[in-house]
Design a protein around this motif. Structure first.
Motif, PDB file in Angstrom:
ATOM      1  N   MET A   1       0.956  -0.901  -0.145  1.00 22.19           N
ATOM      2  CA  MET A   1       0.120  -0.063   0.094  1.00 22.19           C
ATOM      3  C   MET A   1       0.836   1.381   0.035  1.00 22.19           C
ATOM      4  O   MET A   1       1.753   1.463   0.754  1.00 22.19           O
ATOM      5  N   ASP A   2       0.652   2.077  -1.065  1.00 33.24           N
ATOM      6  CA  ASP A   2       1.404   3.266  -1.046  1.00 33.24           C
ATOM      7  C   ASP A   2       0.481   4.551  -0.790  1.00 33.24           C
ATOM      8  O   ASP A   2      -0.835   4.552  -0.937  1.00 33.24           O
ATOM      9  N   PHE A   3       0.952   5.628  -0.415  1.00 25.78           N
ATOM     10  CA  PHE A   3       0.037   7.085  -0.237  1.00 25.78           C
ATOM     11  C   PHE A   3      -0.578   7.471  -1.355  1.00 25.78           C
ATOM     12  O   PHE A   3      -1.654   8.092  -1.288  1.00 25.78           O
ATOM     13  N   VAL A   4      -0.068   7.079  -2.429  1.00 22.94           N
ATOM     14  CA  VAL A   4      -0.684   7.534  -3.707  1.00 22.94           C
ATOM     15  C   VAL A   4      -2.172   6.858  -4.096  1.00 22.94           C
ATOM     16  O   VAL A   4      -2.976   7.254  -4.816  1.00 22.94           O
ATOM     17  N   ASP A   5      -2.269   5.507  -3.039  1.00 20.24           N
ATOM     18  CA  ASP A   5      -3.593   4.813  -3.156  1.00 20.24           C
ATOM     19  C   ASP A   5      -4.705   5.495  -2.407  1.00 20.24           C
ATOM     20  O   ASP A   5      -5.666   5.059  -2.348  1.00 20.24           O
ATOM     21  N   LEU A   6      -4.175   6.567  -1.585  1.00 22.80           N
ATOM     22  CA  LEU A   6      -5.200   7.368  -0.745  1.00 22.80           C
ATOM     23  C   LEU A   6      -5.424   8.635  -1.218  1.00 22.80           C
ATOM     24  O   LEU A   6      -4.672   9.165  -1.839  1.00 22.80           O
ATOM     25  N   LYS A   7      -6.635   9.154  -0.849  1.00 25.70           N
ATOM     26  CA  LYS A   7      -7.322  10.301  -1.256  1.00 25.70           C
ATOM     27  C   LYS A   7      -6.978  11.524  -0.272  1.00 25.70           C
ATOM     28  O   LYS A   7      -7.210  11.167   1.063  1.00 25.70           O
ATOM     29  N   PRO A   8      -6.233  12.373  -0.635  1.00 28.41           N
ATOM     30  CA  PRO A   8      -5.807  13.532   0.263  1.00 28.41           C
ATOM     31  C   PRO A   8      -7.055  14.119   0.809  1.00 28.41           C
ATOM     32  O   PRO A   8      -8.136  14.386   0.024  1.00 28.41           O
ATOM     33  N   ILE A   9      -7.190  14.559   1.941  1.00 28.63           N
ATOM     34  CA  ILE A   9      -8.226  15.324   2.609  1.00 28.63           C
ATOM     35  C   ILE A   9      -7.844  16.413   3.618  1.00 28.63           C
ATOM     36  O   ILE A   9      -6.911  16.328   4.223  1.00 28.63           O
ATOM     37  N   ASP A  10      -8.749  17.411   3.666  1.00 29.06           N
ATOM     38  CA  ASP A  10      -8.623  18.596   4.542  1.00 29.06           C
ATOM     39  C   ASP A  10      -9.189  18.113   5.995  1.00 29.06           C
ATOM     40  O   ASP A  10     -10.362  17.842   5.990  1.00 29.06           O
ATOM     41  N   LEU A  38      -0.822   0.014   5.157  1.00 28.32           N
ATOM     42  CA  LEU A  38       0.165   1.248   5.019  1.00 28.32           C
ATOM     43  C   LEU A  38       1.156   1.454   5.859  1.00 28.32           C
ATOM     44  O   LEU A  38       2.248   1.712   5.544  1.00 28.32           O
ATOM     45  N   ILE A  39       0.942   1.109   7.250  1.00 28.89           N
ATOM     46  CA  ILE A  39       2.136   1.200   8.036  1.00 28.89           C
ATOM     47  C   ILE A  39       3.226  -0.091   7.806  1.00 28.89           C
ATOM     48  O   ILE A  39       4.454   0.297   8.015  1.00 28.89           O
ATOM     49  N   ALA A  40       2.721  -1.072   7.576  1.00 26.48           N
ATOM     50  CA  ALA A  40       3.689  -2.171   7.307  1.00 26.48           C
ATOM     51  C   ALA A  40       4.692  -1.839   6.332  1.00 26.48           C
ATOM     52  O   ALA A  40       5.625  -1.951   6.185  1.00 26.48           O
ATOM     53  N   ASP A  41       4.031  -1.298   5.090  1.00 32.05           N
ATOM     54  CA  ASP A  41       4.947  -1.104   3.995  1.00 32.05           C
ATOM     55  C   ASP A  41       5.565   0.357   3.953  1.00 32.05           C
ATOM     56  O   ASP A  41       6.436   0.382   3.105  1.00 32.05           O
ATOM     57  N   ASN A  42       5.253   1.237   4.920  1.00 30.44           N
ATOM     58  CA  ASN A  42       5.945   2.257   4.867  1.00 30.44           C
ATOM     59  C   ASN A  42       6.517   2.964   6.450  1.00 30.44           C
ATOM     60  O   ASN A  42       6.932   4.064   6.356  1.00 30.44           O
ATOM     61  N   HIS A  43       6.437   1.769   7.310  1.00 26.03           N
ATOM     62  CA  HIS A  43       7.100   2.277   8.718  1.00 26.03           C
ATOM     63  C   HIS A  43       8.323   2.854   8.801  1.00 26.03           C
ATOM     64  O   HIS A  43       8.637   3.664   9.602  1.00 26.03           O
ATOM     65  N   ASP A  44       9.325   2.827   7.699  1.00 24.50           N
ATOM     66  CA  ASP A  44      10.555   3.395   7.956  1.00 24.50           C
ATOM     67  C   ASP A  44      10.465   4.888   7.443  1.00 24.50           C
ATOM     68  O   ASP A  44      11.633   5.506   7.582  1.00 24.50           O
ATOM     69  N   VAL A  45       9.678   5.419   6.873  1.00 28.56           N
ATOM     70  CA  VAL A  45       9.475   7.037   6.676  1.00 28.56           C
ATOM     71  C   VAL A  45       8.502   7.423   7.438  1.00 28.56           C
ATOM     72  O   VAL A  45       8.395   8.734   7.424  1.00 28.56           O
TER      73      VAL A  45
END
Length: 127
Positions: A1-10, A38-45
């Motif tokens: 899962m990457d952040f580009v797969d999520l919709k930004p929201i205010d 998302l956390i598992a795939d990106n915990h390093d950043v």
């Protein structure tokens, strides 16, 4: 899962005192499986992840995970008490996450699925 797969929201804030019932628009709950992936795939950043309702963020968010403690047992864990009451489902607002990265940049994203379950399933079904 990457952040580009999520919709930004205010993220917004509903002032205290506006406690009237909002009209029912949907049944949305946090997508705990997507959040955990998302956390598992990106915990390093990622430095920290908080979750709550985007339209009333200040009153509904809680910390889910950080790079020092890992997953918090409850979103309003004793390690970060700030008088908010965590909400993980809504019939009118959008369940969302706020991700703070190691470079101190923070971004918010909608993160929900159909449902009305407010329980804390990010720890898995066995906890």
């Amino acid at each position: 899962m990457d952040f580009v797969d999520l919709k930004p929201i205010d993220l917004q804030h509903t002032p205290l005192g506006t406690r009237s019932q909002n009209p029912r628009q949907h049944d949305w709950q946090l997508d705990w499986d997507k959040l955990a992936q998302l956390i598992a795939d990106n915990h390093d950043v990622i430095a920290m992840v908080q979750a709550g309702l985007a339209e009333d963020w200040l009153n509904t968010h809680g910390t889910i995970w950080d790079d020092e403690w890992g997953y918090y047992r409850y979103p309003n864990d004793y390690r970060e008490f700030d008088d908010t009451v965590f909400w993980g489902a809504s019939t009118w607002a959008t369940p969302a996450i706020l991700v703070t990265f190691h470079n101190e940049l923070a971004k918010s994203f909608a993160c929900y699925k159909e449902g009305i379950d407010p329980d804390f399933h990010y720890l898995g079904r066995d906890h």
